[in-house]
Write a protein that holds these residues in place. Structure first.
Motif, PDB file in Angstrom:
ATOM      1  N   LEU A 187      -8.453  40.360  -6.846  1.00 47.52           N
ATOM      2  CA  LEU A 187      -9.882  40.040  -6.828  1.00 47.52           C
ATOM      3  C   LEU A 187     -10.630  41.300  -6.405  1.00 47.52           C
ATOM      4  O   LEU A 187     -10.108  42.109  -5.636  1.00 47.52           O
ATOM      5  CB  LEU A 187     -10.168  38.907  -5.836  1.00 47.52           C
ATOM      6  CG  LEU A 187      -9.506  37.561  -6.160  1.00 47.52           C
ATOM      7  CD1 LEU A 187      -9.808  36.537  -5.074  1.00 47.52           C
ATOM      8  CD2 LEU A 187      -9.985  37.042  -7.519  1.00 47.52           C
ATOM      9  N   TYR A 203      -2.921  33.815 -13.394  1.00 51.99           N
ATOM     10  CA  TYR A 203      -4.213  34.015 -12.716  1.00 51.99           C
ATOM     11  C   TYR A 203      -4.684  32.733 -12.048  1.00 51.99           C
ATOM     12  O   TYR A 203      -5.124  32.751 -10.891  1.00 51.99           O
ATOM     13  CB  TYR A 203      -5.268  34.530 -13.697  1.00 51.99           C
ATOM     14  CG  TYR A 203      -6.556  34.905 -12.992  1.00 51.99           C
ATOM     15  CD1 TYR A 203      -6.665  36.102 -12.294  1.00 51.99           C
ATOM     16  CD2 TYR A 203      -7.668  34.053 -12.986  1.00 51.99           C
ATOM     17  CE1 TYR A 203      -7.825  36.451 -11.615  1.00 51.99           C
ATOM     18  CE2 TYR A 203      -8.835  34.387 -12.319  1.00 51.99           C
ATOM     19  CZ  TYR A 203      -8.903  35.591 -11.641  1.00 51.99           C
ATOM     20  OH  TYR A 203     -10.062  35.932 -10.965  1.00 51.99           O
ATOM     21  N   THR A 235      -4.979  32.328  -7.889  1.00 53.20           N
ATOM     22  CA  THR A 235      -6.309  32.212  -7.298  1.00 53.20           C
ATOM     23  C   THR A 235      -6.652  30.765  -6.923  1.00 53.20           C
ATOM     24  O   THR A 235      -7.748  30.508  -6.401  1.00 53.20           O
ATOM     25  CB  THR A 235      -7.383  32.695  -8.297  1.00 53.20           C
ATOM     26  OG1 THR A 235      -7.227  31.947  -9.523  1.00 53.20           O
ATOM     27  CG2 THR A 235      -7.238  34.184  -8.592  1.00 53.20           C
ATOM     28  N   SER A 236      -5.727  29.836  -7.185  1.00 58.84           N
ATOM     29  CA  SER A 236      -5.969  28.400  -6.957  1.00 58.84           C
ATOM     30  C   SER A 236      -7.208  27.900  -7.695  1.00 58.84           C
ATOM     31  O   SER A 236      -7.898  26.986  -7.232  1.00 58.84           O
ATOM     32  CB  SER A 236      -6.098  28.091  -5.460  1.00 58.84           C
ATOM     33  OG  SER A 236      -4.943  28.501  -4.782  1.00 58.84           O
ATOM     34  N   LEU A 237      -7.492  28.493  -8.833  1.00 56.97           N
ATOM     35  CA  LEU A 237      -8.590  28.002  -9.669  1.00 56.97           C
ATOM     36  C   LEU A 237      -8.027  27.051 -10.725  1.00 56.97           C
ATOM     37  O   LEU A 237      -6.840  27.076 -11.038  1.00 56.97           O
ATOM     38  CB  LEU A 237      -9.305  29.183 -10.332  1.00 56.97           C
ATOM     39  CG  LEU A 237     -10.125  30.052  -9.364  1.00 56.97           C
ATOM     40  CD1 LEU A 237     -10.507  31.379 -10.014  1.00 56.97           C
ATOM     41  CD2 LEU A 237     -11.382  29.311  -8.902  1.00 56.97           C
ATOM     42  N   HIS A 293     -11.876  38.017 -15.123  1.00 58.80           N
ATOM     43  CA  HIS A 293     -12.665  36.836 -14.764  1.00 58.80           C
ATOM     44  C   HIS A 293     -14.121  37.283 -14.602  1.00 58.80           C
ATOM     45  O   HIS A 293     -14.446  38.116 -13.763  1.00 58.80           O
ATOM     46  CB  HIS A 293     -12.093  36.260 -13.456  1.00 58.80           C
ATOM     47  CG  HIS A 293     -12.871  35.110 -12.886  1.00 58.80           C
ATOM     48  ND1 HIS A 293     -12.471  34.447 -11.759  1.00 58.80           N
ATOM     49  CD2 HIS A 293     -14.028  34.501 -13.267  1.00 58.80           C
ATOM     50  CE1 HIS A 293     -13.345  33.491 -11.462  1.00 58.80           C
ATOM     51  NE2 HIS A 293     -14.296  33.510 -12.366  1.00 58.80           N
ATOM     52  N   GLY A 347     -12.310  39.289 -10.864  1.00 59.88           N
ATOM     53  CA  GLY A 347     -10.888  39.562 -10.680  1.00 59.88           C
ATOM     54  C   GLY A 347     -10.224  39.853 -11.998  1.00 59.88           C
ATOM     55  O   GLY A 347     -10.870  39.839 -13.055  1.00 59.88           O
ATOM     56  N   CYS A 384      -6.039  40.120 -14.123  1.00 57.86           N
ATOM     57  CA  CYS A 384      -4.588  39.926 -14.129  1.00 57.86           C
ATOM     58  C   CYS A 384      -3.987  40.858 -15.181  1.00 57.86           C
ATOM     59  O   CYS A 384      -4.380  40.819 -16.347  1.00 57.86           O
ATOM     60  CB  CYS A 384      -4.253  38.471 -14.459  1.00 57.86           C
ATOM     61  SG  CYS A 384      -2.485  38.142 -14.567  1.00 57.86           S
ATOM     62  N   ILE A 387      -3.832  39.798  -4.779  1.00 55.55           N
ATOM     63  CA  ILE A 387      -3.500  38.391  -4.516  1.00 55.55           C
ATOM     64  C   ILE A 387      -1.995  38.188  -4.656  1.00 55.55           C
ATOM     65  O   ILE A 387      -1.350  37.599  -3.810  1.00 55.55           O
ATOM     66  CB  ILE A 387      -4.249  37.459  -5.501  1.00 55.55           C
ATOM     67  CG1 ILE A 387      -5.755  37.696  -5.416  1.00 55.55           C
ATOM     68  CG2 ILE A 387      -3.911  35.996  -5.219  1.00 55.55           C
ATOM     69  CD1 ILE A 387      -6.352  37.436  -4.069  1.00 55.55           C
ATOM     70  N   VAL A 394      -2.156  40.553  -9.940  1.00 56.50           N
ATOM     71  CA  VAL A 394      -3.394  39.751  -9.862  1.00 56.50           C
ATOM     72  C   VAL A 394      -4.228  40.242  -8.681  1.00 56.50           C
ATOM     73  O   VAL A 394      -3.719  40.391  -7.576  1.00 56.50           O
ATOM     74  CB  VAL A 394      -3.088  38.253  -9.659  1.00 56.50           C
ATOM     75  CG1 VAL A 394      -4.382  37.440  -9.596  1.00 56.50           C
ATOM     76  CG2 VAL A 394      -2.181  37.733 -10.768  1.00 56.50           C
TER      77      VAL A 394
END
Lengths: 336, 336
Positions: free
Chosen positions: B11, B217, B221-223, B332, B185, B187, B5, B9
């Protein structure tokens, strides 16, 4: 993506490449038979620092920085770095690499660290989790002597089977895309312990681990010693090297023509009073990156097995009556 | 195959799974608030051995053996095992796992080791280089105290910010095929050093590393924190936990609802005189495997971030005037 051949043995599918590498050594290593092959010989074994531990960290920083530079890259191009050393809590690595701010994965493989770092750099690059990884390790005569044996000022007598810890660091950058050396496969070592507990005879303790790993890789891949220009062991030294070759011969594998040992090569035992040869993580790290990798780049060698060996004891475990567990990790390198 | 990513980082694509896990702890941990969650509480902190170091090795062997058994497997099913601990030269791991004869990759991540081992198990399994990997780590109050602080018999006074090293081990088996927990995923942490040099305030030293890794992270990941049931840090303890939450809040990330810290959870500070909480590799290892992973299996939790934290100094580096470099690795985890 990799391909599992058998337990602990794999081949890569995308063949990650070694994009650049460097070896930086201290004054004694610079005066040895391989002196001309190292990128830098640092004449001050304190490397301008006020302690040996800080000097070792600086050797590591210097080797990584040079490997990155020789790859035509900057530190931000490295997605992750694997590193470890012999000093308690691996402070050679943590303090040496702190300022680089590269995502960091710490290893403890004793003198097998260069091979362990290359193996894991290969896996993580091949998996596409990163674009580029780096592997580095170091050792320093003066940090190791006072931690594992005696204070230097004590002037202890060294036994005939003892080895001399190298002041040295080796570093390599592993890439998905570019580089003249391919990493074809690897073998994760098993902990091997034949009951030896003499800290001054580490080569003999480690020889069975090297033999086990080399045998397992050759058999799993159906390759033969003749398929390689060199089968390189980490620092078995002169006594341990003979044992490793003999162990394999008894099992029908003759590596006597291809075998080279970094510990047996780095010093001249007669001229340099190093008894059985060199040792320490930096020994195989610097000899690989200084002497063997350039032969793959130039095409003088086409296939090399690199099996660095490590002894996983501590002074305390020996005081508690334990023997020396050892390990050897392997990577298969090929002219790209 | 994984998907990078950004730097450090990634996935996973095949989502490696946690097939089995186990937590084995000592008597004090067994009496703490999480006592009922651990698979085994060993009432003898010597575990029948004649030294604490040998006891720590045995905790590690016990946790791995149990994790393998709970996965319905035998040791020959594990292709490679990642392990590390705090004792000089990681002898807790080398001697503990020696008899298993599983291909062994030694780590040094201090108290971040459980996350580092899970991250690398994920990468190597996802890459298809192995079918199954395992990750294990341990710590022991008595091996850590005499190495990092004072001999126990000295009876040193502990400061208010100090933490209590857990006698504990956690182990997990990671598989390509089977298991109720997916590893989505990871990091890789960066070495972070804010200049703290107080060995009795490690939580504060490590808090910035945890914050940096969690932030990286989430952003990559836009989380959002709300996407997780728990955001678990390793052993920051009570003081360090507050700092980590504050650091992130200042950067616009509010994890206060989801945040849990293994070090703050494992002991009752009033009843057990543990000051700021638990620490040691075995703390986050055992709390993850004993308390959090079962919640994913049962479905009580769906998504967990596990960010174990480690302090990469040694007694010698502090004596030489250095501050404490720290790191936090993250995985994760998701209900499969």
């Amino acid at each position: 993506m990799a391909k599992r051949i058998e337990r602990g043995v794999f081949l890569t599918e995308n063949s990650p490449k070694i994009e650049g590498f460097a070896a930086v050594v201290g004054p004694k290593e610079g005066k040895g038979p391989l002196g001309e092959y190292f990128d830098e010989v640092i004449e001050d074994s304190h490397f301008g620092k006020d302690t040996w531990e800080k000097a070792e960290s600086h050797f590591q920083l210097e080797a990584v920085s040079l490997a990155i530079k020789k790859s035509g890259l900057v530190k931000e191009d490295i997605d992750t770095i694997f590193s470890g050393d012999l000093i308690n809590q691996c402070i050679g690595s943590a303090y040496g690499l702190r300022e680089l701010e590269i995502p960091f994965l710490g290893l403890y493989g004793a003198c097998s660290t260069m091979a362990e770092g290359l193996l894991l750099s290969t896996v993580i690059t091949d998996s596409k989790a990163v674009n580029r990884a780096a592997a580095v390790t170091s050792s320093h005569f003066s940090t190791a002597e006072r931690q594992f044996r005696f204070p230097l000022s004590y002037g202890g007598q060294r036994t005939p089977t003892s080895q001399w810890t190298c002041t040295a660091s080796g570093a390599a950058v592993i890439s998905r895309e570019k580089g003249e050396i391919e990493i074809v496969g690897g073998c994760v070592g098993k902990i091997t312990d034949m009951g030896i507990s003499d800290i001054n005879n580490m080569g003999s303790a480690m020889a069975p681990a090297a033999a086990e790993t080399i045998k397992r890789y050759l058999e799993a891949t159906s390759l033969k010693p003749e398929d390689f220009d060199y089968i390189v062991t980490g620092d078995l030294g002169i006594v341990g090297s003979k044992l490793a070759v003999e162990f394999l011969l008894k099992q029908g594998i003759d590596i006597s023509q291809q075998h080279r040992d970094c510990g047996a090569m780095i010093f001249d035992p007669d001229e340099q009073d190093t008894h059985c040869g060199g040792s320490g993580c930096g020994c195989s790290g610097s000899v690989l990156c200084g002497y063997f990798l350039p032969q793959l780049v130039s095409g003088k060698a086409k296939n090399i097995l690199f099996a660095a060996t490590g002894a996983l004891m501590s002074p305390m475990s020996l005081q508690q009556g334990e023997s020396i567990p050892t390990i050897s990790h392997l990577v298969h390198l090929r002219k790209g």
